[in-house]
Design a protein around this motif. Structure first.
Motif, PDB file in Angstrom:
ATOM      1  N   ILE A  66      -8.585  -3.060  -6.304  1.00 56.77           N
ATOM      2  CA  ILE A  66      -9.458  -1.883  -6.190  1.00 56.77           C
ATOM      3  C   ILE A  66      -8.897  -0.947  -5.123  1.00 56.77           C
ATOM      4  N   CYS A  67      -8.479  -1.518  -3.991  1.00 60.17           N
ATOM      5  CA  CYS A  67      -7.885  -0.705  -2.924  1.00 60.17           C
ATOM      6  C   CYS A  67      -6.568  -0.079  -3.372  1.00 60.17           C
ATOM      7  N   TYR A  68      -5.772  -0.820  -4.144  1.00 60.19           N
ATOM      8  CA  TYR A  68      -4.526  -0.265  -4.675  1.00 60.19           C
ATOM      9  C   TYR A  68      -4.804   0.963  -5.544  1.00 60.19           C
ATOM     10  N   THR A  69      -5.822   0.861  -6.378  1.00 61.83           N
ATOM     11  CA  THR A  69      -6.165   1.980  -7.247  1.00 61.83           C
ATOM     12  C   THR A  69      -6.639   3.174  -6.423  1.00 61.83           C
ATOM     13  N   LEU A  70      -7.439   2.911  -5.402  1.00 65.24           N
ATOM     14  CA  LEU A  70      -7.922   4.004  -4.557  1.00 65.24           C
ATOM     15  C   LEU A  70      -6.787   4.658  -3.779  1.00 65.24           C
ATOM     16  N   ILE A  71      -5.866   3.871  -3.254  1.00 59.77           N
ATOM     17  CA  ILE A  71      -4.746   4.434  -2.496  1.00 59.77           C
ATOM     18  C   ILE A  71      -3.815   5.206  -3.431  1.00 59.77           C
ATOM     19  N   CYS A  72      -3.697   4.741  -4.672  1.00 59.89           N
ATOM     20  CA  CYS A  72      -2.900   5.449  -5.670  1.00 59.89           C
ATOM     21  C   CYS A  72      -3.557   6.800  -5.998  1.00 59.89           C
ATOM     22  N   MET A  73      -4.876   6.824  -6.054  1.00 63.09           N
ATOM     23  CA  MET A  73      -5.599   8.076  -6.268  1.00 63.09           C
ATOM     24  C   MET A  73      -5.313   9.056  -5.132  1.00 63.09           C
TER      25      MET A  73
ATOM     26  N   LEU B 187      -4.670  11.080 -12.404  1.00 65.24           N
ATOM     27  CA  LEU B 187      -3.344  10.502 -12.635  1.00 65.24           C
ATOM     28  C   LEU B 187      -3.085   9.330 -11.697  1.00 65.24           C
ATOM     29  N   GLY B 188      -3.426   9.488 -10.420  1.00 62.02           N
ATOM     30  CA  GLY B 188      -3.254   8.396  -9.466  1.00 62.02           C
ATOM     31  C   GLY B 188      -4.122   7.204  -9.817  1.00 62.02           C
ATOM     32  N   GLY B 189      -5.363   7.474 -10.207  1.00 64.33           N
ATOM     33  CA  GLY B 189      -6.263   6.391 -10.597  1.00 64.33           C
ATOM     34  C   GLY B 189      -5.772   5.640 -11.821  1.00 64.33           C
ATOM     35  N   LEU B 190      -5.303   6.378 -12.815  1.00 59.59           N
ATOM     36  CA  LEU B 190      -4.763   5.723 -14.013  1.00 59.59           C
ATOM     37  C   LEU B 190      -3.485   4.943 -13.700  1.00 59.59           C
ATOM     38  N   THR B 191      -2.662   5.475 -12.809  1.00 61.64           N
ATOM     39  CA  THR B 191      -1.446   4.761 -12.422  1.00 61.64           C
ATOM     40  C   THR B 191      -1.805   3.463 -11.714  1.00 61.64           C
ATOM     41  N   GLY B 192      -2.726   3.522 -10.766  1.00 62.99           N
ATOM     42  CA  GLY B 192      -3.162   2.319 -10.050  1.00 62.99           C
ATOM     43  C   GLY B 192      -3.838   1.320 -10.974  1.00 62.99           C
TER      44      GLY B 192
ATOM     45  N   PHE C 146       0.826  -1.210   0.000  1.00 68.67           N
ATOM     46  CA  PHE C 146       0.000   0.000   0.000  1.00 68.67           C
ATOM     47  C   PHE C 146       0.858   1.257   0.000  1.00 68.67           C
ATOM     48  N   ILE C 147       1.941   1.257   0.789  1.00 67.52           N
ATOM     49  CA  ILE C 147       2.838   2.412   0.807  1.00 67.52           C
ATOM     50  C   ILE C 147       3.467   2.619  -0.568  1.00 67.52           C
ATOM     51  N   THR C 148       3.841   1.530  -1.214  1.00 61.32           N
ATOM     52  CA  THR C 148       4.450   1.608  -2.534  1.00 61.32           C
ATOM     53  C   THR C 148       3.479   2.183  -3.561  1.00 61.32           C
ATOM     54  N   LEU C 149       2.251   1.722  -3.553  1.00 61.08           N
ATOM     55  CA  LEU C 149       1.261   2.253  -4.506  1.00 61.08           C
ATOM     56  C   LEU C 149       0.919   3.702  -4.203  1.00 61.08           C
ATOM     57  N   PHE C 150       0.858   4.053  -2.921  1.00 62.92           N
ATOM     58  CA  PHE C 150       0.635   5.449  -2.554  1.00 62.92           C
ATOM     59  C   PHE C 150       1.768   6.319  -3.090  1.00 62.92           C
ATOM     60  N   THR C 151       2.999   5.842  -2.936  1.00 60.37           N
ATOM     61  CA  THR C 151       4.166   6.584  -3.419  1.00 60.37           C
ATOM     62  C   THR C 151       4.127   6.749  -4.935  1.00 60.37           C
ATOM     63  N   GLY C 152       3.758   5.697  -5.647  1.00 56.87           N
ATOM     64  CA  GLY C 152       3.638   5.790  -7.106  1.00 56.87           C
ATOM     65  C   GLY C 152       2.596   6.805  -7.528  1.00 56.87           C
ATOM     66  N   GLY C 153       1.459   6.817  -6.851  1.00 55.63           N
ATOM     67  CA  GLY C 153       0.433   7.820  -7.132  1.00 55.63           C
ATOM     68  C   GLY C 153       0.905   9.217  -6.795  1.00 55.63           C
TER      69      GLY C 153
END
Length: 128
Positions: A106-113, A73-78, A52-59
């Protein structure tokens, strides 16, 4: 045309950072499993938190590079990350996502957003 290049570049930076962080953490976790008496089940929550931290960082990086529309952008990245993992799983391993994996993605995409939104807001604050 210029904006689509900018969006694509921001997403690419986010995805590259996600994969670099995931590869690094995977190596660290595998070394822990190899050279200690830890079991994979004892690291399950730590692995989930790092993911989760990694996906948050990517977003966050995507939003910071894009400087606008952080949720997008975060949503598309996730979503792109999840699509790559799905294609690898489906084409490489001949498996579909389980319902648990689907919920995780789904949670990864949301956290990336969320990371994208914060990335845009912090990048604007530092330039103002």
């Amino acid at each position: 045309m210029e904006e689509s290049k900018h969006v694509g570049s921001a997403i690419l930076y986010g995805l590259i950072s996600i994969f670099i962080l995931l590869i690094t953490s995977s190596i660290l976790f595998s070394l822990l499993l190899k050279f200690t008496s830890l079991q994979e089940s004892s690291l399950q929550y730590a692995i989930t938190i790092v993911s989760f931290i990694t996906l948050f960082t990517g977003g966050f990086i995507s939003g910071g590079k894009g400087k606008q529309k952080g949720w997008f952008l975060g949503g598309l990245t996730g979503f792109t990350y999840s699509l790559i993992v799905f294609l690898f799983t489906f084409l490489g391993l001949d498996q579909l996502f389980t319902s648990e994996q689907f919920i995780y993605h789904i949670c990864y995409t949301l956290i990336c957003m969320m990371g994208g939104i914060l990335g845009v807001n912090l990048s604007r604050g530092s330039t103002a």
